[in-house]
Design a protein around this motif. Structure first.
Motif, PDB file in Angstrom:
ATOM      1  N   GLY A   1       2.591   2.147  -3.191  1.00  0.00           N
ATOM      2  CA  GLY A   1       1.640   1.895  -4.247  1.00  0.00           C
ATOM      3  C   GLY A   1       0.951   4.161  -3.857  1.00  0.00           C
ATOM      4  O   GLY A   1       1.660   4.434  -4.857  1.00  0.00           O
ATOM      5  N   GLU A   2       1.455   4.291  -2.776  1.00  0.00           N
ATOM      6  CA  GLU A   2       1.327   5.636  -2.137  1.00  0.00           C
ATOM      7  C   GLU A   2       2.707   6.755  -2.636  1.00  0.00           C
ATOM      8  O   GLU A   2       2.008   7.480  -2.880  1.00  0.00           O
ATOM      9  CB  GLU A   2       0.969   6.017  -0.866  1.00  0.00           C
TER      10      GLU A   2
ATOM     11  N   SER B   1       0.548  -1.393   0.104  1.00  0.00           N
ATOM     12  CA  SER B   1      -0.407  -0.399  -0.113  1.00  0.00           C
ATOM     13  C   SER B   1       0.871   1.218  -0.057  1.00  0.00           C
ATOM     14  O   SER B   1       0.588   2.146  -0.893  1.00  0.00           O
ATOM     15  CB  SER B   1      -0.853  -0.137   1.326  1.00  0.00           C
TER      16      SER B   1
ATOM     17  N   GLN C   1      -3.420  -1.348  -5.586  1.00  0.00           N
ATOM     18  CA  GLN C   1      -3.087   0.191  -5.556  1.00  0.00           C
ATOM     19  C   GLN C   1      -2.635   0.079  -7.038  1.00  0.00           C
ATOM     20  O   GLN C   1      -1.962   1.120  -7.982  1.00  0.00           O
ATOM     21  CB  GLN C   1      -1.301  -0.324  -5.452  1.00  0.00           C
TER      22      GLN C   1
END
Length: 279
Positions: free
Chosen positions: A136-137, A133, A173
């Protein structure tokens, strides 16, 4: 052979084994692609097989040192609240210690030759470059910043796919990064992907294949499912170079295969050509 000769032979084997124990790990390497064995110094600073041109895996900071003239890291303090998955926190701690990264991608603003770019480099040494996560951020933030500042994005992909310990949060993501990529492209900005070994799973199924220009390092493995899974599904033996970038190039999924020492120059020239054409 009498007992005395046998004892001499055994002692010689033991001496040889003790010598082998003193040879440092990694002194001699076998190329993962062609199998040729070589002294590690033969790889040179770019860590490329002299026989076939395969690029051995690099950590993200190693690639930054080879590729860029300047680099300002972004979102270095980003942290994940690890889900309660057995052993996950320990694996994260080991990955952070080994790579000196907080997540499986390093992002920042870089100068490659004299081209300014938003640069992302996925690191296969961080839990096999898995898409978590926070991975992806960080990539999403990179694209959003590049869209705001009107910068091209250069992204080096290397991943085993979605990070299973994070479940659905990892899979989400793919869509989140893809949305940021679309906004960047709608603004008329360049997105350049460099596929490195290996790029697989959900990364291949999303942002690794969404670039305006797709480059690749020689013999990199790129695909979605693993070869053994596919063979067990279709009950056929796959070709030797199945999922290698040379096959992808033949079938139009890759624009150019570029040897690692030439990547910096090729990237800078493509960036200049794109923005000169836009002017």
């Amino acid at each position: 052979m009498d007992l005395y000769d046998n004892q001499k032979s055994t002692s010689k084997i033991k001496r040889d084994a003790s010598v082998n124990d003193r040879i440092p790990d990694g002194l001699f390497l076998a190329c993962p692609y062609c199998g040729v064995q070589m002294y590690n110094k033969q790889l040179g600073e770019h860590r490329v097989c002299a026989h076939c041109g395969y690029g051995f895996r690099l950590q993200a900071r190693e690639r930054v040192a080879l590729l860029t003239q300047s680099f300002e890291e972004m979102d270095s303090d980003i942290e994940i609240v690890a889900p309660d998955f057995p052993g996950y926190a320990d694996k994260l701690a080991r990955a952070k210690s080994q790579t000196e990264l907080g997540e499986s991608v390093l992002t920042g603003i870089a100068t490659i030759e004299d081209a300014k770019v938003a640069l992302g480099i996925m690191d296969s040494y961080f839990m096999m470059g898995s898409l978590g996560s926070m991975t992806g951020e960080k990539i999403t933030r990179l694209f959003e910043y590049a869209t705001e500042k009107k910068l091209p994005v250069v992204l080096f992909t290397a991943s085993g796919g979605a990070r299973m310990q994070e479940g659905i949060n990892s899979l989400m993501q793919m869509a989140k990064v893809s949305a940021a990529v679309a906004q960047h492209q709608e603004a008329g900005l360049l997105y350049l992907v460099v596929l490195t070994d290996p790029t697989t799973g959900g990364v291949t199924a999303s942002f690794a294949m969404q670039g305006d220009i797709t480059l690749a390092e020689p013999h990199a493995l790129v695909g979605f499912a693993g070869a053994r899974v596919i063979e067990s599904t279709i009950h056929e033996k796959l070709p030797k170079d199945f999922q290698r970038v040379e096959t992808l190039l033949e079938n139009g999924f890759v624009d150019k295969i570029v040897p690692r020492p030439e990547l910096g120059h090729v990237i800078s020239q493509l960036v200049k050509l794109h923005y000169r054409a836009e002017a």
